[in-house]
Design a protein around this motif. Structure first.
Motif, PDB file in Angstrom:
ATOM      1  N   LYS A  94       0.817  -1.215   0.000  1.00 55.86           N
ATOM      2  CA  LYS A  94       0.000   0.000   0.000  1.00 55.86           C
ATOM      3  C   LYS A  94       0.847   1.260   0.000  1.00 55.86           C
ATOM      4  CE  LYS A  94      -3.901   1.933  -0.241  1.00 55.86           C
ATOM      5  NZ  LYS A  94      -4.715   1.744  -1.449  1.00 55.86           N
ATOM      6  N   SER A  95       2.019   1.213   0.600  1.00 53.72           N
ATOM      7  CA  SER A  95       2.878   2.398   0.673  1.00 53.72           C
ATOM      8  C   SER A  95       3.330   2.874  -0.700  1.00 53.72           C
ATOM      9  CB  SER A  95       4.105   2.109   1.543  1.00 53.72           C
ATOM     10  OG  SER A  95       4.881   1.051   0.994  1.00 53.72           O
ATOM     11  N   LEU A  96       3.226   2.012  -1.725  1.00 55.78           N
ATOM     12  CA  LEU A  96       3.614   2.422  -3.072  1.00 55.78           C
ATOM     13  C   LEU A  96       2.601   3.394  -3.671  1.00 55.78           C
ATOM     14  CD1 LEU A  96       4.815  -0.964  -4.641  1.00 55.78           C
ATOM     15  CD2 LEU A  96       6.072   0.662  -3.229  1.00 55.78           C
ATOM     16  N   VAL A  97       1.397   3.428  -3.120  1.00 52.41           N
ATOM     17  CA  VAL A  97       0.340   4.305  -3.628  1.00 52.41           C
ATOM     18  C   VAL A  97       0.375   5.663  -2.940  1.00 52.41           C
ATOM     19  CG1 VAL A  97      -2.150   4.544  -3.965  1.00 52.41           C
ATOM     20  CG2 VAL A  97      -1.082   2.290  -4.143  1.00 52.41           C
ATOM     21  N   GLY A  98       0.644   5.665  -1.646  1.00 53.16           N
ATOM     22  CA  GLY A  98       0.663   6.911  -0.888  1.00 53.16           C
ATOM     23  C   GLY A  98       0.913   6.618   0.577  1.00 53.16           C
ATOM     24  N   PRO A  99       0.955   7.658   1.423  1.00 54.71           N
ATOM     25  CA  PRO A  99       1.243   7.473   2.850  1.00 54.71           C
ATOM     26  C   PRO A  99       0.030   6.938   3.617  1.00 54.71           C
ATOM     27  CG  PRO A  99       0.873   9.790   2.394  1.00 54.71           C
ATOM     28  CD  PRO A  99       0.827   9.085   1.066  1.00 54.71           C
ATOM     29  N   VAL A 100      -0.453   5.773   3.180  1.00 54.03           N
ATOM     30  CA  VAL A 100      -1.641   5.141   3.757  1.00 54.03           C
ATOM     31  C   VAL A 100      -1.293   3.709   4.130  1.00 54.03           C
ATOM     32  CG1 VAL A 100      -4.059   4.518   3.353  1.00 54.03           C
ATOM     33  CG2 VAL A 100      -3.099   6.539   2.245  1.00 54.03           C
ATOM     34  N   ARG A 101      -1.870   3.230   5.233  1.00 50.31           N
ATOM     35  CA  ARG A 101      -1.670   1.845   5.648  1.00 50.31           C
ATOM     36  C   ARG A 101      -3.008   1.140   5.768  1.00 50.31           C
ATOM     37  NH1 ARG A 101       2.036   2.199  10.928  1.00 50.31           N
ATOM     38  NH2 ARG A 101       0.509   3.808  11.413  1.00 50.31           N
ATOM     39  N   LEU A 102      -3.016  -0.140   5.424  1.00 47.71           N
ATOM     40  CA  LEU A 102      -4.160  -1.002   5.689  1.00 47.71           C
ATOM     41  C   LEU A 102      -3.763  -1.929   6.831  1.00 47.71           C
ATOM     42  CD1 LEU A 102      -5.305  -1.975   2.066  1.00 47.71           C
ATOM     43  CD2 LEU A 102      -6.123  -0.092   3.501  1.00 47.71           C
ATOM     44  N   GLU A 116      -5.452   3.657   7.841  1.00 50.69           N
ATOM     45  CA  GLU A 116      -4.734   4.634   8.659  1.00 50.69           C
ATOM     46  C   GLU A 116      -3.769   5.420   7.783  1.00 50.69           C
ATOM     47  OE1 GLU A 116      -2.613   2.661  11.744  1.00 50.69           O
ATOM     48  OE2 GLU A 116      -4.394   2.254  12.969  1.00 50.69           O
ATOM     49  N   GLY A 117      -3.421   6.618   8.234  1.00 51.36           N
ATOM     50  CA  GLY A 117      -2.345   7.359   7.607  1.00 51.36           C
ATOM     51  C   GLY A 117      -1.020   6.932   8.202  1.00 51.36           C
ATOM     52  N   ASP A 118       0.067   7.081   7.439  1.00 52.19           N
ATOM     53  CA  ASP A 118       1.393   6.771   7.973  1.00 52.19           C
ATOM     54  C   ASP A 118       1.669   7.575   9.233  1.00 52.19           C
ATOM     55  OD1 ASP A 118       2.206   4.778   6.366  1.00 52.19           O
ATOM     56  OD2 ASP A 118       3.624   5.938   5.176  1.00 52.19           O
ATOM     57  N   ASN A 119       1.204   8.827   9.221  1.00 53.03           N
ATOM     58  CA  ASN A 119       1.271   9.659  10.416  1.00 53.03           C
ATOM     59  C   ASN A 119      -0.003   9.406  11.210  1.00 53.03           C
ATOM     60  OD1 ASN A 119       1.172  11.657  12.354  1.00 53.03           O
ATOM     61  ND2 ASN A 119       1.821  13.298  10.992  1.00 53.03           N
ATOM     62  N   LEU A 120       0.128   8.709  12.343  1.00 54.37           N
ATOM     63  CA  LEU A 120      -1.053   8.264  13.081  1.00 54.37           C
ATOM     64  C   LEU A 120      -1.915   9.415  13.579  1.00 54.37           C
ATOM     65  CD1 LEU A 120       0.436   5.294  15.147  1.00 54.37           C
ATOM     66  CD2 LEU A 120      -0.950   5.196  13.081  1.00 54.37           C
ATOM     67  N   GLY A 121      -1.355  10.614  13.651  1.00 55.99           N
ATOM     68  CA  GLY A 121      -2.128  11.746  14.155  1.00 55.99           C
ATOM     69  C   GLY A 121      -3.013  12.392  13.110  1.00 55.99           C
ATOM     70  N   ILE A 122      -2.899  11.971  11.857  1.00 56.13           N
ATOM     71  CA  ILE A 122      -3.634  12.646  10.798  1.00 56.13           C
ATOM     72  C   ILE A 122      -5.088  12.196  10.773  1.00 56.13           C
ATOM     73  CG2 ILE A 122      -3.214  10.969   8.943  1.00 56.13           C
ATOM     74  CD1 ILE A 122      -2.667  13.470   7.154  1.00 56.13           C
ATOM     75  N   GLU A 123      -5.982  13.134  10.486  1.00 55.94           N
ATOM     76  CA  GLU A 123      -7.400  12.812  10.341  1.00 55.94           C
ATOM     77  C   GLU A 123      -7.665  12.513   8.870  1.00 55.94           C
ATOM     78  OE1 GLU A 123     -11.810  14.803  11.112  1.00 55.94           O
ATOM     79  OE2 GLU A 123     -10.021  15.692  12.011  1.00 55.94           O
ATOM     80  N   LEU A 124      -8.029  11.282   8.581  1.00 56.78           N
ATOM     81  CA  LEU A 124      -8.224  10.879   7.192  1.00 56.78           C
ATOM     82  C   LEU A 124      -9.435  11.575   6.591  1.00 56.78           C
ATOM     83  CD1 LEU A 124      -7.670   7.010   7.380  1.00 56.78           C
ATOM     84  CD2 LEU A 124      -6.013   8.764   6.774  1.00 56.78           C
ATOM     85  N   PRO A 125      -9.303  12.136   5.388  1.00 52.38           N
ATOM     86  CA  PRO A 125     -10.467  12.723   4.716  1.00 52.38           C
ATOM     87  C   PRO A 125     -11.490  11.642   4.359  1.00 52.38           C
ATOM     88  CG  PRO A 125      -8.400  13.416   3.670  1.00 52.38           C
ATOM     89  CD  PRO A 125      -8.066  12.303   4.607  1.00 52.38           C
ATOM     90  N   ARG A 126     -12.726  12.046   4.206  1.00 51.59           N
ATOM     91  CA  ARG A 126     -13.784  11.112   3.810  1.00 51.59           C
ATOM     92  C   ARG A 126     -13.434  10.422   2.499  1.00 51.59           C
ATOM     93  NH1 ARG A 126     -18.601  11.626   0.581  1.00 51.59           N
ATOM     94  NH2 ARG A 126     -20.260  10.195   1.271  1.00 51.59           N
ATOM     95  N   PHE A 127     -12.864  11.171   1.562  1.00 50.99           N
ATOM     96  CA  PHE A 127     -12.488  10.614   0.262  1.00 50.99           C
ATOM     97  C   PHE A 127     -11.574   9.402   0.428  1.00 50.99           C
ATOM     98  CE2 PHE A 127      -9.267  10.417  -3.108  1.00 50.99           C
ATOM     99  CZ  PHE A 127     -10.070  10.223  -4.226  1.00 50.99           C
TER     100      PHE A 127
END
Length: 322
Positions: A94-102, A116-127
């Motif tokens: 998943k990291s090849l697509v963007g700073p997102v984790r499954l 989740e975002g790679d940065n655990l403090g980030i609030e993920l957008p609805r999109f």
């Protein structure tokens, strides 16, 4: 990374990526074959897409038959033998697509996937939440040829009738996000299984993943240095480059290769450092601005407002009232 093909795909949906990037505050040249984005730029773009796109357009982004052309990790997942293997494979790359984790957890009856975002403090957008969940559903349906539905799906966001119809089950409201499938469905064989294609893709996917890990290691090192150096005042690019035994030009080139700049990393460090300082009522705003290396309080105030959508003075008043 946004490939040239993906830029064209967005154009077919009526998205003017150049305007979207500008609205997101990401000033890049769109005609490049591959558009490299820093993590912060990536999330700004996701937030802007969240503002611009209708649910119908999100459904297109959540269709793996559209996305596999641009994302080798999706094609690799479709080459798996079963849904369980496909989901785990997608999470691995998943990291090849963007700073997102499954984040995948399993028991005997179910598999649960959390975005989740790679940065655990980030609030993920609805999109981001919606498209990642739709992609998982699409992956399993296309792979098996069966109308698989999640046994549970939810997030803090409203799904709406269009998304709910595609999902095929009623979404739940929850503080985090989750999508669960039965292990029976996940063990169904994939009609798209292709060991030859997987053998071809895996070495390159592993190579790209290693490069990303190395890039993140560089950024982590630069950030760690800046968190120490900014309060001391000795945080010029020459200071950091000397500490890393690199030339200024080499450091600039390596940061550019991972889609960021030294100034962007300085701002990221300042944003991390500012919260404990702003909460310390013994420090004046003038003192905080100098501790963060700003030449004057006005520059600090502008940066703070850009980060948190309010002035440092307003934030302090709000904190006192709370």
């Amino acid at each position: 990374m946004i490939s040239e093909q993906f830029q064209k795909f967005m154009a077919t949906l009526g998205i003017d990526l150049n305007s979207t990037l500008e609205a997101a505050g990401v000033h890049k040249i769109v005609w490049q074959e591959q558009l490299e984005l820093s993590d912060s730029d990536y999330w700004r773009l996701m937030s802007e897409l969240d503002n611009e796109l209708s649910d119908e357009m999100m459904i297109n982004f959540g269709d793996i038959t559209c996305m596999q052309t641009f994302m080798p990790s999706f094609f690799a997942a479709l080459s798996a033998q079963t849904g369980l293997q496909a989901v785990k494979r997608l999470a691995t790359y998943k990291s090849l697509v963007g700073p997102v984790r499954l984040v995948v957890t399993t028991d005997q009856e179910r598999i649960d996937v959390r975005v989740e975002g790679d940065n655990l403090g980030i609030e993920l957008p609805r999109f981001t939440v919606m498209t990642e969940q739709l992609l998982l559903i699409s992956l399993l349906r296309v792979g098996t040829g069966l109308p698989i539905k999640p046994v549970l799906i939810g997030s803090k966001y409203h799904y709406g009738s269009q998304l709910s119809n595609v999902i095929g089950s009623r979404p739940q409201e929850m503080n985090s996000n989750s999508i669960q499938f039965s292990m029976t469905d996940l063990k169904q064989p994939f009609v798209s299984a292709n060991n030859t294609m997987w053998a071809f893709l895996q070495p390159e996917l592993d190579r790209q993943k290693l490069l990303i890990q190395q890039d993140k290691s560089l950024l982590a090192t630069v950030q760690a240095l800046l968190l120490k150096k900014v309060p001391s005042g000795d945080f010029s690019i020459n200071d950091v480059a000397d500490t890393l035994n690199l030339s200024k030009r080499t450091l600039q080139r390596q940061l550019s290769a991972v889609g960021t700049t030294f100034n962007e990393e300085v701002q990221a460090a300042r944003k991390v450092l500012v919260m404990p300082l702003i909460k310390d009522r013994t420090l004046s705003l003038i003192e905080i601005s100098y501790l963060l290396g700003y030449a004057d309080p006005e520059s600090f105030s502008r940066a703070f407002k850009k980060w948190f959508d309010q002035s440092p003075l307003a934030y302090r008043k709000q904190m006192i009232m709370a």
